[in-house]
Design a protein around this motif. Structure first.
Motif, PDB file in Angstrom:
ATOM      1  N   UNK A   1       3.044   1.882  16.784  1.00  0.00           N
ATOM      2  CA  UNK A   1       1.842   1.973  15.947  1.00  0.00           C
ATOM      3  C   UNK A   1       1.880   0.724  15.292  1.00  0.00           C
ATOM      4  N   UNK A   2       0.584   0.150  15.225  1.00  0.00           N
ATOM      5  CA  UNK A   2       0.739  -1.338  14.498  1.00  0.00           C
ATOM      6  C   UNK A   2      -0.060  -1.218  13.189  1.00  0.00           C
ATOM      7  N   UNK A   3       0.476  -1.335  11.915  1.00  0.00           N
ATOM      8  CA  UNK A   3      -0.305  -1.327  10.859  1.00  0.00           C
ATOM      9  C   UNK A   3      -1.207  -2.520  10.614  1.00  0.00           C
ATOM     10  N   UNK A   4      -2.394  -2.543  10.168  1.00  0.00           N
ATOM     11  CA  UNK A   4      -3.286  -3.700   9.986  1.00  0.00           C
ATOM     12  C   UNK A   4      -3.734  -4.006   8.769  1.00  0.00           C
ATOM     13  N   UNK A   5      -2.931  -4.077   7.691  1.00  0.00           N
ATOM     14  CA  UNK A   5      -3.349  -4.271   6.239  1.00  0.00           C
ATOM     15  C   UNK A   5      -4.337  -5.423   6.119  1.00  0.00           C
ATOM     16  N   UNK A   6      -4.248  -6.433   7.065  1.00  0.00           N
ATOM     17  CA  UNK A   6      -5.002  -7.419   6.998  1.00  0.00           C
ATOM     18  C   UNK A   6      -5.485  -7.859   8.455  1.00  0.00           C
ATOM     19  N   UNK A   7      -6.725  -8.481   8.717  1.00  0.00           N
ATOM     20  CA  UNK A   7      -7.101  -8.769  10.121  1.00  0.00           C
ATOM     21  C   UNK A   7      -6.532 -10.320  10.440  1.00  0.00           C
TER      22      UNK A   7
ATOM     23  N   UNK B   1      -3.609   1.077   7.293  1.00  0.00           N
ATOM     24  CA  UNK B   1      -2.624   1.142   6.082  1.00  0.00           C
ATOM     25  C   UNK B   1      -1.196   1.437   6.588  1.00  0.00           C
ATOM     26  N   UNK B   2      -0.347   1.101   5.691  1.00  0.00           N
ATOM     27  CA  UNK B   2       1.054   1.116   6.012  1.00  0.00           C
ATOM     28  C   UNK B   2       1.445   2.632   5.885  1.00  0.00           C
ATOM     29  N   UNK B   3       0.709   3.425   5.064  1.00  0.00           N
ATOM     30  CA  UNK B   3       1.000   4.849   4.491  1.00  0.00           C
ATOM     31  C   UNK B   3       0.255   5.721   5.793  1.00  0.00           C
ATOM     32  N   UNK B   4      -0.904   5.220   6.298  1.00  0.00           N
ATOM     33  CA  UNK B   4      -1.352   5.844   7.383  1.00  0.00           C
ATOM     34  C   UNK B   4      -0.544   5.963   8.773  1.00  0.00           C
TER      35      UNK B   4
ATOM     36  N   UNK C   1      -3.047  -8.874   0.400  1.00  0.00           N
ATOM     37  CA  UNK C   1      -2.665  -7.629   1.507  1.00  0.00           C
ATOM     38  C   UNK C   1      -2.211  -6.343   0.925  1.00  0.00           C
ATOM     39  N   UNK C   2      -2.022  -5.370   1.537  1.00  0.00           N
ATOM     40  CA  UNK C   2      -1.824  -4.157   0.953  1.00  0.00           C
ATOM     41  C   UNK C   2      -0.376  -3.973   0.785  1.00  0.00           C
ATOM     42  N   UNK C   3       0.607  -5.030   1.008  1.00  0.00           N
ATOM     43  CA  UNK C   3       2.025  -5.237   0.730  1.00  0.00           C
ATOM     44  C   UNK C   3       2.073  -5.559  -0.756  1.00  0.00           C
ATOM     45  N   UNK C   4       0.945  -6.269  -1.268  1.00  0.00           N
ATOM     46  CA  UNK C   4       1.039  -6.651  -2.777  1.00  0.00           C
ATOM     47  C   UNK C   4       0.421  -5.309  -3.682  1.00  0.00           C
TER      48      UNK C   4
END
Length: 306
Positions: free
Chosen positions: A204-210, A235-238, A108-111
């Motif tokens: 706001x809900x970030x969805x870095x994975x489905x 993304x978290x940044x968005x 995921x984006x976390x990594x």
């Protein structure tokens, strides 16, 4: 020569127990994995603690947590066992300096935000010809790709979030929890939310994975609450940009909040009491245990996370 006579009392089983407890965090699982009794595991741990003059592993309600000394010892003990095996088998050890190699990690984006930057810096500092391709983690563990080697490692949320992860070897890399991030001009009283004030705000809900579900809404449902999500970000940044200048709330992992939040623009607040924490886990196929390149990569990631 050995630095201490106490070390002479150790044997290979003690070292194997050390590595197994470090990786599995459970005496019960270690006894099953090594096919020894729990009392044998406990005896080995006692010898290890005496020999290294440290607690090494701390009992908690859910796991055996390594001390800082155990964490620093881990890679060295793994190498001892690896070298003993090499003496027996003569298998060549992976040398990351020899030639360019590509590793494929599903994560995921976390990594990508928290772990990968430091991992790449360590490769660059050592002038290693390593290429890391990240593949987006979706709803499920990519079982087929992990088994056939198209994916070397999977990084995912835990514990026990993914049923299809059970056939694979795993290690907890990090533990983390969620914090509420808000625009500094819309910080709640006393810098915290209770359930009522939390769901009264829009989110706001970030969805870095489905995923069909998420930890926050699943937990709220159990309390008889729901929240209003007005937008989902890729993304978290968005997602951070979306809350700027508004009273919207964004839930972020605490470690990411420290890494990516501009403290001049955003404030972080305590979430409602009782919101569960989570872990970031690393998965690999059992066949990869015999792959020295895969073993080396796992060690490098573990060092970064330590």
């Amino acid at each position: 020569m050995l630095n201490s006579n106490l070390l002479r009392k150790l044997d290979m089983q003690d070292l194997m127990v050390f590595v197994a407890v470090y990786e599995q965090s459970s005496v019960t699982e270690v006894s099953e994995t090594l096919c020894v009794s729990q009392s044998t595991v406990s005896y080995c741990l006692k010898k290890l603690r005496t020999s290294f003059e440290d607690e090494l592993f701390i009992h908690t309600r859910n796991a055996m947590w390594p001390t800082s000394k155990a964490t620093s010892m881990y890679s060295h003990v793994v190498n001892i066992i690896k070298n003993i095996n090499l003496c027996h088998s003569g298998i060549n050890v992976f040398d990351p300096t020899e030639k360019e190699i590509i590793f494929n990690i599903c994560a995921p984006e976390y990594f990508e935000l928290l772990i990968l930057p430091d991992l790449l810096k360590s490769f660059i500092k050592s002038h290693l010809p390593i290429i890391v391709n990240t593949h987006k983690f979706h709803k499920d563990v990519p079982v087929e790709q992990l088994v056939d080697g198209r994916i070397d490692l999977v990084i995912c949320a835990g514990p026990n979030f993914h049923r299809d992860a059970k056939p694979f070897k795993s290690k907890i890399l990090l533990d983390d929890d969620l914090v509420c991030v808000v625009d500094k001009h819309f910080t709640p009283p006393e810098n915290k939310f209770n359930l009522d004030t939390f769901v009264a705000r829009q989110h706001i809900f970030p969805t870095p994975w489905t995923s069909d579900t998420n930890m926050v809404d699943g937990w709220l449902g159990k309390q008889g609450y729901t929240r209003q999500i007005v937008a989902r970000a890729n993304s978290y940044v968005a997602a951070l940009e979306m809350i700027s200048g508004t009273d919207l709330v964004l839930m972020l992992p605490r470690r990411l909040q420290r890494r990516i939040c501009d403290e001049t623009k955003f404030a972080f607040c305590k979430p409602p009491s009782g919101l569960p924490s989570f872990t970031i886990d690393m998965l690999w196929d059992r066949k990869a245990e015999q792959n020295s390149a895969n073993t080396w990569l796992r060690e490098q990631i573990a060092k970064v996370c330590a």
